[in-house]
Design a protein around this motif. Sequence first.
Motif, PDB file in Angstrom:
ATOM      1  N   GLN A  96     -15.883  -1.685   7.473  1.00  0.00           N
ATOM      2  CA  GLN A  96     -14.903  -1.005   6.945  1.00  0.00           C
ATOM      3  C   GLN A  96     -14.791  -1.158   5.420  1.00  0.00           C
ATOM      4  OE1 GLN A  96     -11.862  -2.479   9.869  1.00  0.00           O
ATOM      5  NE2 GLN A  96     -10.998  -0.616   9.609  1.00  0.00           N
ATOM      6  N   SER A  97     -14.271  -0.089   4.563  1.00  0.00           N
ATOM      7  CA  SER A  97     -14.337  -0.349   3.097  1.00  0.00           C
ATOM      8  C   SER A  97     -12.815  -0.743   3.035  1.00  0.00           C
ATOM      9  CB  SER A  97     -14.436   1.025   2.610  1.00  0.00           C
ATOM     10  OG  SER A  97     -12.976   1.958   2.951  1.00  0.00           O
ATOM     11  N   LEU A  98     -12.684  -1.638   1.734  1.00  0.00           N
ATOM     12  CA  LEU A  98     -11.192  -2.000   1.550  1.00  0.00           C
ATOM     13  C   LEU A  98     -10.414  -1.071   1.295  1.00  0.00           C
ATOM     14  CD1 LEU A  98     -12.606  -4.534  -1.461  1.00  0.00           C
ATOM     15  CD2 LEU A  98     -12.334  -5.030   0.950  1.00  0.00           C
ATOM     16  N   GLU A  99     -10.877   0.186   1.231  1.00  0.00           N
ATOM     17  CA  GLU A  99      -9.947   1.259   0.875  1.00  0.00           C
ATOM     18  C   GLU A  99      -9.363   1.560   2.149  1.00  0.00           C
ATOM     19  OE1 GLU A  99      -9.151   5.551  -1.544  1.00  0.00           O
ATOM     20  OE2 GLU A  99     -11.045   4.907  -1.013  1.00  0.00           O
ATOM     21  N   GLU A 100     -10.390   1.888   3.134  1.00  0.00           N
ATOM     22  CA  GLU A 100      -9.875   2.035   4.724  1.00  0.00           C
ATOM     23  C   GLU A 100      -8.764   1.077   5.125  1.00  0.00           C
ATOM     24  OE1 GLU A 100     -13.901   4.433   6.572  1.00  0.00           O
ATOM     25  OE2 GLU A 100     -13.781   2.210   6.218  1.00  0.00           O
ATOM     26  N   ILE A 101      -9.069  -0.064   4.870  1.00  0.00           N
ATOM     27  CA  ILE A 101      -8.088  -1.203   5.468  1.00  0.00           C
ATOM     28  C   ILE A 101      -6.839  -1.251   4.759  1.00  0.00           C
ATOM     29  CG2 ILE A 101      -7.842  -3.756   5.513  1.00  0.00           C
ATOM     30  CD1 ILE A 101     -10.733  -3.862   5.719  1.00  0.00           C
ATOM     31  N   TRP A 102      -6.851  -1.199   3.362  1.00  0.00           N
ATOM     32  CA  TRP A 102      -5.759  -1.042   2.690  1.00  0.00           C
ATOM     33  C   TRP A 102      -4.607   0.212   2.924  1.00  0.00           C
ATOM     34  CZ3 TRP A 102      -3.015  -4.475   0.502  1.00  0.00           C
ATOM     35  CH2 TRP A 102      -2.035  -4.483  -0.656  1.00  0.00           C
ATOM     36  N   LEU A 103      -5.413   1.230   3.137  1.00  0.00           N
ATOM     37  CA  LEU A 103      -4.639   2.673   3.567  1.00  0.00           C
ATOM     38  C   LEU A 103      -4.442   2.780   5.064  1.00  0.00           C
ATOM     39  CD1 LEU A 103      -5.949   4.723   0.477  1.00  0.00           C
ATOM     40  CD2 LEU A 103      -3.939   3.346   0.753  1.00  0.00           C
ATOM     41  N   ARG A 114       2.423   0.448  -5.770  1.00  0.00           N
ATOM     42  CA  ARG A 114       1.158  -0.392  -5.220  1.00  0.00           C
ATOM     43  C   ARG A 114       0.510   0.415  -3.967  1.00  0.00           C
ATOM     44  NH1 ARG A 114       4.967  -5.956  -5.609  1.00  0.00           N
ATOM     45  NH2 ARG A 114       5.188  -5.844  -7.835  1.00  0.00           N
ATOM     46  N   ARG A 115       0.908   1.431  -3.691  1.00  0.00           N
ATOM     47  CA  ARG A 115       0.373   1.895  -2.326  1.00  0.00           C
ATOM     48  C   ARG A 115      -1.140   2.340  -2.462  1.00  0.00           C
ATOM     49  NH1 ARG A 115       4.502   6.372  -1.212  1.00  0.00           N
ATOM     50  NH2 ARG A 115       5.625   4.120  -0.712  1.00  0.00           N
ATOM     51  N   GLY A 116      -1.658   2.603  -3.517  1.00  0.00           N
ATOM     52  CA  GLY A 116      -2.947   3.336  -3.763  1.00  0.00           C
ATOM     53  C   GLY A 116      -3.935   1.896  -3.933  1.00  0.00           C
ATOM     54  N   PHE A 117      -3.763   0.841  -4.396  1.00  0.00           N
ATOM     55  CA  PHE A 117      -4.392  -0.519  -4.316  1.00  0.00           C
ATOM     56  C   PHE A 117      -3.613  -1.631  -4.544  1.00  0.00           C
ATOM     57  CE2 PHE A 117      -3.987   1.441  -8.715  1.00  0.00           C
ATOM     58  CZ  PHE A 117      -3.467   0.678  -9.255  1.00  0.00           C
ATOM     59  N   PRO A 118      -4.231  -2.581  -4.111  1.00  0.00           N
ATOM     60  CA  PRO A 118      -3.603  -3.995  -4.298  1.00  0.00           C
ATOM     61  C   PRO A 118      -3.498  -4.615  -5.577  1.00  0.00           C
ATOM     62  CG  PRO A 118      -5.657  -4.456  -3.274  1.00  0.00           C
ATOM     63  CD  PRO A 118      -5.421  -2.846  -3.454  1.00  0.00           C
ATOM     64  N   ARG A 119      -2.445  -5.322  -5.942  1.00  0.00           N
ATOM     65  CA  ARG A 119      -2.388  -5.988  -7.414  1.00  0.00           C
ATOM     66  C   ARG A 119      -3.362  -7.172  -7.218  1.00  0.00           C
ATOM     67  NH1 ARG A 119       1.915  -9.067  -7.357  1.00  0.00           N
ATOM     68  NH2 ARG A 119       2.050  -9.252  -9.227  1.00  0.00           N
ATOM     69  N   VAL A 120      -3.498  -7.703  -6.050  1.00  0.00           N
ATOM     70  CA  VAL A 120      -4.569  -9.108  -5.898  1.00  0.00           C
ATOM     71  C   VAL A 120      -5.588  -8.894  -4.845  1.00  0.00           C
ATOM     72  CG1 VAL A 120      -4.513 -11.687  -5.596  1.00  0.00           C
ATOM     73  CG2 VAL A 120      -2.728 -10.333  -6.834  1.00  0.00           C
ATOM     74  N   VAL A 121      -6.863  -9.228  -5.155  1.00  0.00           N
ATOM     75  CA  VAL A 121      -7.743  -9.322  -4.107  1.00  0.00           C
ATOM     76  C   VAL A 121      -8.228 -10.759  -4.023  1.00  0.00           C
ATOM     77  CG1 VAL A 121     -10.230  -8.730  -3.360  1.00  0.00           C
ATOM     78  CG2 VAL A 121      -8.679  -6.958  -4.056  1.00  0.00           C
ATOM     79  N   ASP A 139     -18.461  -4.585  -5.556  1.00  0.00           N
ATOM     80  CA  ASP A 139     -18.750  -3.109  -6.112  1.00  0.00           C
ATOM     81  C   ASP A 139     -17.693  -2.223  -5.671  1.00  0.00           C
ATOM     82  OD1 ASP A 139     -21.216  -4.228  -6.827  1.00  0.00           O
ATOM     83  OD2 ASP A 139     -22.106  -3.594  -4.998  1.00  0.00           O
ATOM     84  N   GLN A 140     -16.899  -2.509  -4.560  1.00  0.00           N
ATOM     85  CA  GLN A 140     -15.569  -1.589  -3.996  1.00  0.00           C
ATOM     86  C   GLN A 140     -14.431  -1.881  -5.092  1.00  0.00           C
ATOM     87  OE1 GLN A 140     -14.891  -1.230   0.270  1.00  0.00           O
ATOM     88  NE2 GLN A 140     -16.608  -2.627   0.375  1.00  0.00           N
ATOM     89  N   ALA A 141     -14.406  -3.077  -5.457  1.00  0.00           N
ATOM     90  CA  ALA A 141     -13.161  -3.438  -6.209  1.00  0.00           C
ATOM     91  C   ALA A 141     -13.285  -3.100  -7.777  1.00  0.00           C
ATOM     92  CB  ALA A 141     -12.955  -5.085  -6.003  1.00  0.00           C
ATOM     93  N   ARG A 142     -14.350  -2.719  -8.078  1.00  0.00           N
ATOM     94  CA  ARG A 142     -14.587  -2.690  -9.575  1.00  0.00           C
ATOM     95  C   ARG A 142     -13.754  -1.602 -10.343  1.00  0.00           C
ATOM     96  NH1 ARG A 142     -20.489  -1.796 -11.079  1.00  0.00           N
ATOM     97  NH2 ARG A 142     -20.961  -2.817  -9.116  1.00  0.00           N
ATOM     98  N   GLY A 143     -13.368  -0.621  -9.479  1.00  0.00           N
ATOM     99  CA  GLY A 143     -12.555   0.354  -9.950  1.00  0.00           C
ATOM    100  C   GLY A 143     -11.067   0.197  -9.844  1.00  0.00           C
ATOM    101  N   TRP A 144     -10.719  -1.053  -9.423  1.00  0.00           N
ATOM    102  CA  TRP A 144      -9.225  -1.119  -9.216  1.00  0.00           C
ATOM    103  C   TRP A 144      -8.915  -2.124 -10.335  1.00  0.00           C
ATOM    104  CZ3 TRP A 144      -9.029  -2.966  -3.305  1.00  0.00           C
ATOM    105  CH2 TRP A 144      -8.870  -1.822  -2.443  1.00  0.00           C
ATOM    106  N   PRO A 145      -7.666  -1.551 -11.021  1.00  0.00           N
ATOM    107  CA  PRO A 145      -6.938  -2.346 -12.033  1.00  0.00           C
ATOM    108  C   PRO A 145      -6.263  -3.739 -11.450  1.00  0.00           C
ATOM    109  CG  PRO A 145      -5.916  -0.358 -11.477  1.00  0.00           C
ATOM    110  CD  PRO A 145      -6.739  -0.166 -10.755  1.00  0.00           C
ATOM    111  N   LEU A 146      -7.061  -4.378 -11.093  1.00  0.00           N
ATOM    112  CA  LEU A 146      -6.436  -5.676 -10.555  1.00  0.00           C
ATOM    113  C   LEU A 146      -5.601  -6.685 -11.298  1.00  0.00           C
ATOM    114  CD1 LEU A 146      -9.203  -6.388  -7.870  1.00  0.00           C
ATOM    115  CD2 LEU A 146      -7.215  -5.343  -7.190  1.00  0.00           C
ATOM    116  N   GLU A 147      -4.691  -7.365 -10.964  1.00  0.00           N
ATOM    117  CA  GLU A 147      -4.036  -8.301 -11.922  1.00  0.00           C
ATOM    118  C   GLU A 147      -5.019  -9.618 -11.797  1.00  0.00           C
ATOM    119  OE1 GLU A 147       0.102  -8.965 -11.252  1.00  0.00           O
ATOM    120  OE2 GLU A 147       0.638  -6.900 -11.278  1.00  0.00           O
ATOM    121  N   THR A 148      -5.467  -9.662 -10.597  1.00  0.00           N
ATOM    122  CA  THR A 148      -6.271 -11.048 -10.159  1.00  0.00           C
ATOM    123  C   THR A 148      -7.320 -10.663  -9.229  1.00  0.00           C
ATOM    124  OG1 THR A 148      -4.596 -12.534 -10.840  1.00  0.00           O
ATOM    125  CG2 THR A 148      -6.361 -13.472  -9.677  1.00  0.00           C
TER     126      THR A 148
END
Length: 334
Positions: free
Chosen positions: A295-302, A53-60, A97-106
């Motif tokens: 900030q971008s979501l990626e900047e915050i998550w990482l 789960r380090r690269g992206f969250p499961r849920v946004v 637009d930022q989350a569209r590339g993440w394989p989110l569960e929800t």
Amino acid sequence: MIRALSGALRRRVIDSPHWRGLAYRALSSAPLNRSTIYRALYRRRIVRQQKDRRGFPRVVSVESTSACNASCVMCGHRIMKRPVGRMSWGLYKNIVDQARGWPLETFFLSGFGEPLLDPGLAAKAAYAREAGVANTAIVTNASLLTPDRAAELRDAGLGRIHLSLDAASPAAYSRLRPGLDFGRVMENIDGLLRMRPRPAVVLQLVLVDQGPAEVRAVIERFRGRVERLTIRQAQDWAGRVALKTAAYSPHLSFRGHWPPCRYLWDQLNVCWDGTVPACCLDFEAEQPLGNARRQSLEEIWLGPVLGGLRKKHDAGRRGSIPLCRRCRYFPVWW
């Protein structure tokens, strides 16, 4: 194989008060918590899941609005000091637009509020669908889920609706969820379940102090009518809401060492004004990780703020974080 079995067991525990009680007792047992072999196996499991789960969250979870029309006894909204507002279209569009590339569960279009109070909710759901963000969902108390609103959300492409219903009788419901009309809520839910086609429906029951008969009545009324019926332990919202229940498991809290909290690796929450709190229980956003407007979501998550919290949890120093020190949520990684 192990992952599939643990997932099946987890679903069984979540959806059954009987299995949940057994799981609490098992996870709280002293022999299990003192076993060095079990602790080592569990630590391996945690490290593996953290890596996945380090690269992206499961849920946004995007807070379309922080307004609510209820004053539920198990919720911190009635004491919330944070300003009430609705997420702007520009901020929402940027997040999608930022989350569209993440394989989110929800991808939740709801946060700490009643999403149906946002008149633009269907348009937001439609934009997420057009952007290719899958598994969209909301959590609602259903008081405003009229047939017209339900059809609007279905046509917008909303994938799943989580209905918060904690009682099967008007008296119990009014005590737990003051400000809402039990009859109207049940009428709205029944109307949604009759609609064809419709989004998937998850019925959520939060255990507060309902008796077993009340819980059984909810289960019997909706068994086979919804895609999933989930029974959850009430949260104390990081120590801000007093709970009568004592059904929290001290799983692996042996000698005061708690395992790291899953929320820090599982879910990214964005408040209506762009503030990103540490977790979904941080309803006042007292431990901000950043702001999605700057900030971008990626900047915050990482980023270093969340990374620092994770390191403290991994080192068994959750008590050094004021928010986490008050929290009674128990993380189980199986």
